[in-house]
Design an enzyme around this catalytic site. Structure first.
Site, PDB file in Angstrom:
ATOM      1  N   ASP A 660       0.858  -1.185   0.000  1.00 22.98           N
ATOM      2  CA  ASP A 660       0.000   0.000   0.000  1.00 22.98           C
ATOM      3  C   ASP A 660       0.892   1.232   0.000  1.00 22.98           C
ATOM      4  O   ASP A 660       2.079   1.162   0.361  1.00 22.98           O
ATOM      5  CB  ASP A 660      -0.922   0.000   1.224  1.00 22.98           C
ATOM      6  CG  ASP A 660      -2.081   0.980   1.072  1.00 22.98           C
ATOM      7  OD1 ASP A 660      -2.252   1.532  -0.029  1.00 22.98           O
ATOM      8  OD2 ASP A 660      -2.809   1.194   2.059  1.00 22.98           O
ATOM      9  N   GLU A 698       1.740   6.113  -7.658  1.00 15.64           N
ATOM     10  CA  GLU A 698       1.321   4.969  -6.874  1.00 15.64           C
ATOM     11  C   GLU A 698       1.986   3.702  -7.401  1.00 15.64           C
ATOM     12  O   GLU A 698       2.210   2.754  -6.686  1.00 15.64           O
ATOM     13  CB  GLU A 698      -0.198   4.829  -6.958  1.00 15.64           C
ATOM     14  CG  GLU A 698      -0.963   5.996  -6.369  1.00 15.64           C
ATOM     15  CD  GLU A 698      -1.206   5.844  -4.890  1.00 15.64           C
ATOM     16  OE1 GLU A 698      -1.612   4.761  -4.470  1.00 15.64           O
ATOM     17  OE2 GLU A 698      -0.979   6.809  -4.154  1.00 15.64           O
ATOM     18  N   ASP A 730      -3.176  -2.991  -2.448  1.00 20.48           N
ATOM     19  CA  ASP A 730      -4.219  -2.087  -1.980  1.00 20.48           C
ATOM     20  C   ASP A 730      -4.019  -0.697  -2.586  1.00 20.48           C
ATOM     21  O   ASP A 730      -2.952  -0.361  -3.088  1.00 20.48           O
ATOM     22  CB  ASP A 730      -4.180  -1.997  -0.460  1.00 20.48           C
ATOM     23  CG  ASP A 730      -5.516  -1.563   0.135  1.00 20.48           C
ATOM     24  OD1 ASP A 730      -6.410  -1.208  -0.651  1.00 20.48           O
ATOM     25  OD2 ASP A 730      -5.647  -1.573   1.367  1.00 20.48           O
ATOM     26  N   HIS A 864      -0.387  -0.881   5.185  1.00 23.68           N
ATOM     27  CA  HIS A 864      -0.895   0.482   5.395  1.00 23.68           C
ATOM     28  C   HIS A 864      -0.319   1.080   6.675  1.00 23.68           C
ATOM     29  O   HIS A 864       0.091   2.249   6.695  1.00 23.68           O
ATOM     30  CB  HIS A 864      -2.421   0.456   5.474  1.00 23.68           C
ATOM     31  CG  HIS A 864      -3.008   1.761   5.936  1.00 23.68           C
ATOM     32  ND1 HIS A 864      -3.047   2.893   5.138  1.00 23.68           N
ATOM     33  CD2 HIS A 864      -3.535   2.130   7.137  1.00 23.68           C
ATOM     34  CE1 HIS A 864      -3.591   3.887   5.809  1.00 23.68           C
ATOM     35  NE2 HIS A 864      -3.895   3.451   7.028  1.00 23.68           N
TER      36      HIS A 864
END
Length: 889
Positions: A660, A698, A730, A864
């Site tokens: 993530d 990303e 994610d 995360h």
């Protein structure tokens, strides 16, 4: 950090909010200009205060300068370089250039959709008990068998979109009144007599305009453009119902709810909750359907100008008026505001205290007009304070593509700050009051959606528009069959137990049982301030008491009592007392001060690598809850030192990976990616790495290095390499699937070659998506409720081109539960759909910060947490010494 208001993630909401009209005819309250900056006039409006000035040699001190104001000649140059017309300043709603819309595919062009499902590949599982599911979908019936696409050209060219529509209305007798027109491309439910139709119309000024309408093609029923047309037509229906578009969604201002909340003691503020809809029409497994969900926007009623007034009054009352400019810039820069005259949102990048509404700009025709005059003529908005500063918003990439080059200038008086402030979000009572209006039950959500559809089909104008296009919607929500997995058997040391499926929580069931692999604490450091001495003593005694039954023996700690509680004092004490034989450090801090927390984490994660736990003293102050709190802290300490708490039965041998991304809160343009990979059979131990890259990227270029390191660590521990690897990615939107498939996937596979010759494990990659519109309800005799955890749906509402499924793995106490969407974008493991679905659900049980199931698999949540810690507090790569521990919990 125990005691910090982080909670567990159960979904995201919010968005941009509109605000009511400013009070008309009421002059903003004047105030005294800050000392040393005013014009010696006594009481003046806010905007008469002078912006920060450069320090003079004879002055010993000057207040800080938060806003960079360019020299006058540079400002004149910037002003002259502004777009020639206010439309390019984004103060009115103007259509983007038509050639740009062509590139965005308004016509027949089909945007590329990654297909992750092979022809004939099965994706429907069979395991679990069948349940009746109701979802927030309405089937769409579109029977326009004679649909045609036309190109429309105006000569001379007409820039205004509204004017173009008005010109077409003059030729309704030729083309008909039923059409869908974006400014250049037009859909008609019929074919005109000639391939090229040329017409001439006159404007109100008696000028001739030539309109050329060219037939491009007939649109087949299975064309992607038909679905695109349906979305456009549906938005027209929403406008017919007087709903206003804000951002991507539509809201009903007629049903707004006024909410008064107390932000601080004695200080109340007015908010508004606007109900609305977020919708999309897409092709699903069996048919084209409308997905509609209830959404809300919380509006702050005060304008940015009101905020500036209140900020100055507050600082003046404290004798800190000289810090006004710094405080205003710190509070406003970076905030998202909504302009009241066109419901558009912008980000505040700067404040120009030297520009005012009385300043002029040059229009396209060469004439000059002031901002004040422009707003009064165009929007009938009277500027109440002619000396307010102007807000600066830098154009986004999409704005630049539309022709905006210079800065976008906004008037604070006509802007409202969007969303809630940090003070509001951290106020439990404020969030509780808002939750009564925004977190609605499944029963209410379903009834609201069906009520909306009935209202739409009862509106004569909307019905007439639908009839013209032979388009209709079903009035009832979609019903289908889903499956529900049973509760998992939880495993702890010498004990197995299950839990109540409706709660998905095993706090009571695990109480008094030994942890799966407990780690005793023989040497640890406890740091606290002088005023928290008693709390520290109670914490130490209680921790030793509760950890014994869990299998953890906690020795007496080394105590470090501080005379001060600031960040420097904690940092210095830790640096002096951390030794190589320490297992862990625990800091008891007086509050949630971020600087102190960040300094502790930077030291313990980078400079002196050691697991650390930060606890807010308030969390330990309630004696009746101390044993429960210490039990949770003991479990966290065990995890951070390498121990395990519980496990579930996972019959297949597999290595799972979570990844993530979190954007750095300190440095704009920088992001961190959290990479975690399991290193044992029970999928409870993890190896972690951090990747650093630029913002908006990303898609990371460093996954190969991370995967290679994870495989080497796995081999080091198990003396073998994994046969199967499943990656959970994610934080990826549908538009990024192609990039992930074409960029990240090859890097991960490339790492296999670096580990060993001939090593080619079976591999799958699953994209995890939480921000979705799909909602699932349990239908029972006409009643709607949340489905139990373990509910899976893999048909009807899934996409035909994807190998995807929806899974509800968590339980919520208030509102409607949100499913998580999983898309298997690559797979050669040979696993069946049931295997992917059940493994994913099992992994939702293995997050050690919560004794229950969570919304995403544990490796995703760990990734995360790692990225969040680095992006929020550390801002650099952690020391590799900690890579095999869950130090980021």
């Amino acid at each position: 950090m125990t005691g910090r208001a982080r909670g567990r993630s159960r979904g995201r909401g919010g968005g941009n909010e509109d605000a009511p009209q400013p009070p008309v005819g009421v002059q903003p309250e004047p105030y005294q200009a800050p000392a040393g900056r005013g014009r010696s006039r006594g009481s003046v409006p806010l905007q008469h205060a002078q912006p920060p000035q450069p320090a003079q040699p004879q002055q010993t001190a000057q207040p800080p300068q938060p806003v960079k104001v360019p020299p006058s000649d540079q400002r004149q140059q910037q002003m002259s370089s502004l777009p020639a017309d206010m439309s390019k300043l984004q103060v009115r709603d103007e259509q983007p250039p038509r050639d740009e819309r062509r590139r965005r595919g308004f016509g027949l062009e089909d945007s590329h959709v990654l297909k992750t499902r092979e022809e004939g590949q099965l994706k429907v599982g069979t395991f679990g008990q069948q349940v009746e599911i109701v979802s927030n979908f309405f089937k769409v019936d579109f029977r326009s068998a004679d649909l045609h696409l036309y190109n429309v050209v105006f000569d001379p060219d007409v820039q205004s979109s509204k004017f173009r529509h008005a010109m077409l209305h003059k030729i309704d007798d030729v083309i008909g009144s039923t059409r869908c027109f974006d400014g250049m491309i037009m859909y008609l439910p019929k074919k005109l007599l000639e391939p090229v139709t040329k017409l001439s119309v006159k404007t109100n000024k008696n000028e001739d305009i030539s309109i050329t309408i060219t037939h491009r093609c007939a649109v087949p029923a299975n064309s992607p453009s038909v679905v695109q047309l349906m979305n456009i037509l549906f938005k027209k229906q929403l406008k017919i119902l007087n709903m206003q578009q804000i951002g991507r969604h539509y809201f009903n201002p007629d049903r707004k709810i006024d909410v008064q909340v107390e932000v601080e003691r004695g200080i109340a503020t007015q908010l508004q909750v606007w109900p609305g809809l977020q919708t999309s029409i897409l092709q699903y497994e069996q048919s084209v359907m409308l997905c509609a969900d209830v959404t809300h926007k919380v509006m702050r009623r005060d304008s940015v100008l009101d905020f500036l007034y209140n900020t100055h009054r507050s600082l003046s009352s404290q004798g800190k008026s000289n810090t006004f400019y710094e405080a205003a810039a710190k509070s406003l820069i970076g905030e998202i505001v909504l302009t009241r005259y066109n419901n558009k949102t912008y980000r505040i990048d700067d404040i120009d205290w030297n520009k005012h509404p009385t300043d002029k700009f040059t229009k396209a025709d060469g004439s000059e007009i002031s901002f004040q005059e422009y707003y009064e003529k165009t929007y009938e908005r009277k500027v109440l304070d002619p000396m307010q500063p102007l807000l600066i918003s830098k154009p986004k990439d999409k704005d630049k593509k539309r022709g905006t080059q210079g800065p976008i200038l906004l008037l604070p008086e006509f802007c409202s700050i969007q969303g809630l402030s940090e003070t509001m979000r951290s106020n439990f009572n404020v969030m509780k009051d808002l939750a009564q209006h925004t977190r609605i039950s499944p029963e209410m959500r379903a009834k609201n959606l069906e009520s909306f559809m009935n209202e739409l089909q009862a509106n004569p104008e909307a019905v007439q528009e639908l009839t013209r296009w032979n388009m209709n919607y079903e009035k009832k929500l979609l019903r289908m069959t889903g499956r529900c997995f049973p509760a998992e058997n939880m495993i702890q040391k010498d004990a197995k137990f299950t839990y109540k499926i409706s709660d998905a929580d095993w706090t009571k069931e695990s109480r008094g049982k030994m942890l799966l692999s407990p780690v005793s604490i023989s040497k640890w450091l406890l740091v606290f301030s002088q005023r928290d001495s008693n709390i520290a003593q109670d914490f130490k005694n209680t921790l030793q008491k509760v950890c014994g039954p869990m299998g953890m023996q906690v020795a007496e700690p080394e105590l470090c009592r501080l005379n001060q509680d600031n960040a420097k004092a904690f940092f210095t004490a830790l640096k002096e007392n951390i030794t190589n034989d320490l297992q862990i450090v625990v800091c008891i801090v007086p509050n949630n001060n971020k600087d102190r927390y960040d300094s502790i984490k930077r030291l313990c994660c980078v400079e002196r690598p050691i697991p650390s736990q930060v606890v807010v003293s308030r969390t330990l102050s309630k004696q009746q809850m101390l044993m429960s709190v210490c039990t949770k802290i003991g479990i966290q300490l065990n995890c951070k030192m390498g121990g395990n708490v519980w496990a579930v039965d996972i019959p297949i041998q597999v290595m799972v990976v979570g990844y993530d991304v979190y954007h750095d809160s300190l440095t704009k343009g920088k992001s961190f990616g959290g990479f975690v990979a399991s290193t044992n059979k029970s999928l409870t131990n993890y190896y972690s790495r951090i990747t650093a890259h630029t913002s908006h990227q990303e898609i990371c270029d460093q996954l190969k290095i991370c995967m290679t390191g994870a495989l080497k660590k796995y081999h080091e521990i198990n003396n073998t390499l994994p046969d199967k690897i499943i990656v959970y990615r994610d934080g990826v939107g549908d538009g990024q699937l192609g990039m992930v498939h074409g960029h990240e996937l090859p890097q991960l596979k490339e790492a296999f070659k670096d580990v060993g010759a001939g090593y080619n494990p079976k591999f799958a990659m699953i994209v995890v998506k939480k921000r979705i519109t799909t909602r699932l309800f349990l239908g029972n005799n006409g009643q709607y409720s949340n489905p139990p955890p373990g509910t899976v749906v893999d048909t009807v509402v899934t996409r035909p081109e994807w190998y995807d499924f929806f899974l509800i793995s968590q339980s919520v106490r208030q509102g409607t539960v949100s499913p998580t969407h999983y898309n298997v974008i690559s797979d050669n493991t040979g696993l069946k759909p049931d295997h992917f679905q059940r493994l994913t659900y099992k992994l939702c049980h293995l997050y050690y910060n919560w004794p229950g199931t969570i919304r995403v698999p544990a490796p995703c949540q760990y990734a995360h947490k790692l990225a969040f810690l680095v992006g929020q507090s550390i801002h650099s790569e952690p020391n590799p010494v900690l890579a095999d521990r869950l130090y980021y919990l």
